[in-house]
Design an enzyme around this catalytic site. Structure first.
Site, mmCIF file in Angstrom:
data_model
loop_
_atom_site.group_PDB
_atom_site.id
_atom_site.type_symbol
_atom_site.label_atom_id
_atom_site.label_comp_id
_atom_site.label_asym_id
_atom_site.label_seq_id
_atom_site.Cartn_x
_atom_site.Cartn_y
_atom_site.Cartn_z
ATOM 1 N N GLU A 91 0.838 -1.192 0.000
ATOM 2 C CA GLU A 91 0.000 0.000 0.000
ATOM 3 C C GLU A 91 0.876 1.246 0.000
ATOM 4 O O GLU A 91 0.394 2.346 0.223
ATOM 5 C CB GLU A 91 -1.001 -0.008 1.155
ATOM 6 C CG GLU A 91 -0.418 -0.143 2.531
ATOM 7 C CD GLU A 91 -1.525 -0.125 3.592
ATOM 8 O OE1 GLU A 91 -2.140 -1.172 3.793
ATOM 9 O OE2 GLU A 91 -1.759 0.921 4.192
ATOM 10 N N CYS A 123 -3.292 -4.608 3.874
ATOM 11 C CA CYS A 123 -2.178 -5.435 4.338
ATOM 12 C C CYS A 123 -2.147 -6.836 3.748
ATOM 13 O O CYS A 123 -1.267 -7.620 4.082
ATOM 14 C CB CYS A 123 -2.202 -5.544 5.857
ATOM 15 S SG CYS A 123 -1.935 -3.970 6.666
ATOM 16 N N HIS A 246 -1.541 -12.298 10.672
ATOM 17 C CA HIS A 246 -1.227 -10.880 10.464
ATOM 18 C C HIS A 246 -0.991 -10.239 11.829
ATOM 19 O O HIS A 246 -1.711 -10.493 12.780
ATOM 20 C CB HIS A 246 -2.367 -10.177 9.721
ATOM 21 C CG HIS A 246 -2.131 -8.702 9.572
ATOM 22 N ND1 HIS A 246 -1.022 -8.211 8.926
ATOM 23 C CD2 HIS A 246 -2.825 -7.620 10.000
ATOM 24 C CE1 HIS A 246 -1.056 -6.882 8.955
ATOM 25 N NE2 HIS A 246 -2.139 -6.499 9.601
#
Lengths: 358, 141
Positions: A91, A123, A246
């Site tokens: 990103e 993400c 994550h």
């Protein structure tokens, strides 16, 4: 859900696919969370991590992707001209228009006969690129495809995200399972429209949707993807030696791991957020590189990414007997973490372009 | 505008791609198609390992146009393992002192923006950093 439907949720290539080479990258600078707290809260209150990585002034997603990919190629030992896709998920692509991936492909010597594209999904852009690379290799369209997840994340000065928004990521060269250090057995994705975090065009810093960040976003998507994957494959947490989720902070991945039945030991190796911060598109996958640096043949790994907006990709990975001989061919993730120069907030402000000069 | 020049030089800048002389095996950087050792034609591409050592260095405080954002920075003459000498910035030096003979390795970094800082084309190319990762890995084993 019937077993048949559940099984159909799995994305499984018709030709077995694996990780032929992998590589990580973490820049050398570190900003301690308590230094950020000193500036904005007078040093009071808790901090979500110990410190975060900060890219040098001459680094960006392109240069960091090049180094991670060089590490992946060093471990793979293949001719770069055999690669048919270079996909970079981020990103923080340096250009709004002009691909990161063509610069990376040029630097690696992959050009000109290759796919090149930049992926975006907050993400989870890196794992999105991995799933696409699995498709390209698994359908026999290409022998090798390179998938990268890399970010130089920015948090608004003083915002909660500034404590964790860091830089780093990983590259994976996917290819035939029979050449792999680890086979990706299958994957599953879980995606909904969720307004937890976004950045509009031309804006430098992202916004977050208050209470959407935790339960309806991170926990809902990771646990749904992970549980559906376990159900569809008929496995449980006990079948995996390692798991990595994550990691936007230390608390979230530890909590979701517990909910899914994974122990602290299973997630410890891949849990790097407290010492490098949240590397966004690189966060889950750099944890995977740290696991591959130490895992043994036969070990199984569950990796689940998360991207705001929102969605998760779950992967079941099995280490092969080729891993031990290849992992020393490039710097390990913990070596990058050990290479460390602490900076203060003023240096950070200059390096990250937070000072108005004109 | 120098965009065409950056485009022409990208192979050597991104990955230290030079040439090797098919007659006397001399490694050539930057590529010039004629061997500086034996004078014969040399057009065979050769990718350098990127490893070398600092031959000499200096630190710039007053940077030329386009490089002010990096100042102060250190420029070195780097003697590559394969023979040629290149001039390049050093990066990621950390706390250590730069020394003559210090082993270094090539990394591809952002050199500058061509023209306007926020609007111009980004120019990438080689810099060198200390061979620190290898030392840390050896220390960990």
């Amino acid at each position: 859900m019937t077993d048949k439907v559940s099984e159909n949720l799995l994305l499984k290539p018709s030709r077995p696919v694996g990780i032929v080479g992998y590589g990580a990258y973490v820049p050398r600078y570190r900003l301690p969370a308590k230094e950020i707290s000193r500036i904005w809260t007078g040093g009071t209150g808790g901090v979500p991590i110990q410190e975060k990585s900060v890219p040098g002034p001459d680094e960006d997603t392109t240069t960091m992707s090049i180094e991670a990919a060089r590490n992946a190629l060093a471990r793979a030992g293949i001719d770069p001209e055999e690669i048919r896709a270079v996909w970079v998920g981020s990103e923080s692509h340096p250009y709004a228009v002009k691909p990161t991936s063509t610069i990376v492909a040029e630097a690696l010597g992959v050009v000109p006969f290759t796919q090149a594209g930049d992926w975006e999904f907050a993400c989870k852009a890196g794992t999105e690129a991995m799933v696409a690379a699995m498709g390209l290799v698994g359908s026999d369209m290409a022998k090798y495809a390179l998938a990268i997840g890399m970010d130089t994340a920015q948090g608004r000065p003083g915002d909660a995200l500034e404590y964790t928004a860091s830089a780093g990521g990983a590259a994976f060269l996917l290819g035939p399972a029979e050449e792999s250090v680890a086979v990706i057995e299958s994957t599953l994705s879980y995606v909904t429209d969720t307004p937890d975090f976004w950045r509009r065009e031309y804006q430098k810093y992202p916004e977050h949707g208050q209470r959407f960040t935790g339960e309806p976003a991170y926990f809902k998507h990771i646990s749904s993807a992970a549980q559906s994957y376990l159900d569809a494959t008929g496995t449980t947490a006990e079948d995996y030696q390692y798991a990595v989720f994550h990691q936007p902070n230390s608390k979230f991945p530890s909590r979701v791991a517990g909910q899914l039945g994974f122990s602290k030991e299973q997630i410890a190796t891949g849990l790097l957020v407290s010492v490098i911060g949240n590397t966004y598109s690189g966060a889950a996958i750099i944890g995977l590189t740290a696991i591959l640096d130490v895992a043994e043949p036969g070990d199984r790994i569950l990796m689940v990414s998360f991207g705001s907006g929102a969605g998760s990709d779950a992967f079941g990975i099995r280490v092969t007997e080729r891993l031990p001989e290849r992992r020393d061919l490039a710097p390990k993730t913990q070596t990058y973490i050990a290479r460390r120069t602490e900076i203060d907030y003023a240096t950070y402000s200059r390096m990250r372009g937070k000072l108005v000069l004109k | 505008m120098e965009i065409p020049r950056h485009w022409r030089l990208k192979k050597q800048r991104y990955a230290l791609v030079g040439e090797v002389c098919p007659h006397c095996d001399a490694k050539i950087f930057p590529p010039r198609d004629v061997c500086p050792e034996c004078g014969d034609e040399a057009k065979t591409l050769f990718e350098f390992s990127g490893r070398g050592e600092v031959y000499s260095y200096t630190t710039l405080s007053n940077a030329p146009a386009g490089y002010q954002a990096s100042a102060p920075y250190t420029v070195a003459l780097v003697k590559l393992d394969e023979g040629p000498m290149v001039t390049a910035q050093l990066t990621d030096i950390g706390e250590q002192d730069v020394e003559i003979g210090m082993p270094v390795e090539m990394v591809t970094r952002k050199l500058r923006s061509e023209g306007d800082d926020d609007r111009g084309m980004l120019v990438y190319g080689y810099k060198f950093r200390p061979m620190e990762l290898q030392q840390l890995a050896a220390a960990a084993d």
